[in-house]
Design an enzyme around this catalytic site. Sequence first.
Site, PDB file in Angstrom:
ATOM      1  N   HIS A 114       0.812  -1.224   0.000  1.00  0.00           N
ATOM      2  CA  HIS A 114       0.000   0.000   0.000  1.00  0.00           C
ATOM      3  C   HIS A 114       0.841   1.267   0.000  1.00  0.00           C
ATOM      4  CE1 HIS A 114       0.197   0.718   4.492  1.00  0.00           C
ATOM      5  NE2 HIS A 114       0.285  -0.599   4.523  1.00  0.00           N
TER       6      HIS A 114
ATOM      7  N   ASP B 213      -0.463   4.338   0.924  1.00  0.00           N
ATOM      8  CA  ASP B 213      -0.882   5.302   1.946  1.00  0.00           C
ATOM      9  C   ASP B 213      -0.234   5.027   3.300  1.00  0.00           C
ATOM     10  OD1 ASP B 213      -2.537   2.929   2.052  1.00  0.00           O
ATOM     11  OD2 ASP B 213      -3.828   3.986   3.473  1.00  0.00           O
TER      12      ASP B 213
ATOM     13  N   ASP C  44       5.831   1.060   7.429  1.00  0.00           N
ATOM     14  CA  ASP C  44       4.444   0.717   7.099  1.00  0.00           C
ATOM     15  C   ASP C  44       3.869   1.707   6.086  1.00  0.00           C
ATOM     16  OD1 ASP C  44       1.924  -0.458   7.152  1.00  0.00           O
ATOM     17  OD2 ASP C  44       1.344   0.472   9.047  1.00  0.00           O
TER      18      ASP C  44
ATOM     19  N   GLU D 137      -5.325   1.491   2.339  1.00  0.00           N
ATOM     20  CA  GLU D 137      -5.259   0.313   3.221  1.00  0.00           C
ATOM     21  C   GLU D 137      -5.459   0.685   4.675  1.00  0.00           C
ATOM     22  OE1 GLU D 137      -3.494  -2.733   5.862  1.00  0.00           O
ATOM     23  OE2 GLU D 137      -2.866  -0.650   5.605  1.00  0.00           O
ATOM     24  N   GLU D 138      -4.993   1.862   5.072  1.00  0.00           N
ATOM     25  CA  GLU D 138      -5.065   2.256   6.479  1.00  0.00           C
ATOM     26  C   GLU D 138      -6.475   2.638   6.929  1.00  0.00           C
ATOM     27  OE1 GLU D 138      -2.795   1.780   8.499  1.00  0.00           O
ATOM     28  OE2 GLU D 138      -0.843   1.903   7.514  1.00  0.00           O
TER      29      GLU D 138
ATOM     30  N   GLU E 196       3.823  -5.952   3.682  1.00  0.00           N
ATOM     31  CA  GLU E 196       3.742  -5.357   5.017  1.00  0.00           C
ATOM     32  C   GLU E 196       5.012  -5.753   5.762  1.00  0.00           C
ATOM     33  OE1 GLU E 196       1.586  -3.341   6.306  1.00  0.00           O
ATOM     34  OE2 GLU E 196      -0.273  -3.576   5.147  1.00  0.00           O
TER      35      GLU E 196
ATOM     36  N   HIS F 166       3.311   3.160  12.761  1.00  0.00           N
ATOM     37  CA  HIS F 166       2.509   4.280  13.267  1.00  0.00           C
ATOM     38  C   HIS F 166       3.163   5.029  14.426  1.00  0.00           C
ATOM     39  CE1 HIS F 166      -1.379   2.033  11.741  1.00  0.00           C
ATOM     40  NE2 HIS F 166      -0.394   2.040  10.853  1.00  0.00           N
TER      41      HIS F 166
END
Length: 354
Positions: free
Chosen positions: A69, A71, A99, A124-125, A148, A326
């Site tokens: 992903h 994003d 991530d 995706e998030e 991932e 994150h």
Amino acid sequence: MNQHADTTTKTTPRELLQSIVSIPSVSGEERECAQRLCEYFAEHDREAWIDDVGNVRAPADDSVLLTSHVDTVPGEIPVRIEPAAEDDVPALWGRGSVDAKGPLVAMAVAAVSTGVSFVGVVGEEVDSRGARHLIENREEPGAVINGEPSGWDGVTLGYRGLLAGTYVATSESGHTSRPENNAIQDAMDWYQAVGDALAPDEWTPVFERVTTKPIAVEGGTTDDGLSVEATMDVQFRVPPAQTTEAIRELADAQLNGGTIHWYDDVPPVMTNPRTPVARAFRVAIREQGGEPRLLRKTGTSDMNLFADAWDCPMVTYGPGNSELDHTPTEHLPLESFDNAIAVLESVCTALISD
């Protein structure tokens, strides 16, 4: 006849990684980052375009689909290369380095070098709109490698599923000395009852539990003063041994006068460690001097959606420590990134030749 040498300089993998991490791409704002990925494929004479929802599509040999992903979650981390405090290995710092731009760029590089298909998905998030669109608009590939962070020597075989909803309760307003529940208490009692019904024993591993989590709560007397309202947004992480449907039925049975709107339902996934994809990863990791680790993740990823829609072998893989997802200390050791590219190239080459 005079001939002029081609002086075009192609972007190196590490340069591409730093470039992609330097471009902010919070969910919903992925366009600039997607364009940079398309430019990279164009440098290598590979066709790539941005589809209707914003995914980067670079089709090729569909024996393997590499997908990760574009994003990230919000949060600004100054982009720089410097070692982490715990070691002397150069690392790239920045939001998304782990991530999942590290896996994303490693896959783009491997797709170019081996000639397999690539998709960089969006959203995706938040809602996985990119993966959902992909499933609806392309044929099933021979195999899927989802990007991932797993560590360059780790391969993720399983994820818990996700069930999310909003509980709503309303009650008449009244003096706070009265013993009857108001809507806020109804919401609290409902959440407690569901949690009690799902409570595991202390020996159950986290991956095998249903985790309950309130993520937003609002409540109070309405503006007209005649009633009390409460809303609670909740998430349930569901292990492969259970189903989201069963958890939904259990939660519905405890409603206590309220109602619930379910707005997200992603089934859990657990893949077989003996598939050709998993075997190829074990071989490739050993070739790079690592000892393969087979992982199960307590969260949820786009692989859950792919596995529900497509009956082909798949795993999730990518460089980086997922414990940094994150966080304000998100960083990716560059050696891990290099190793992951080598592993992906070996895996793709093996799967193409099978």
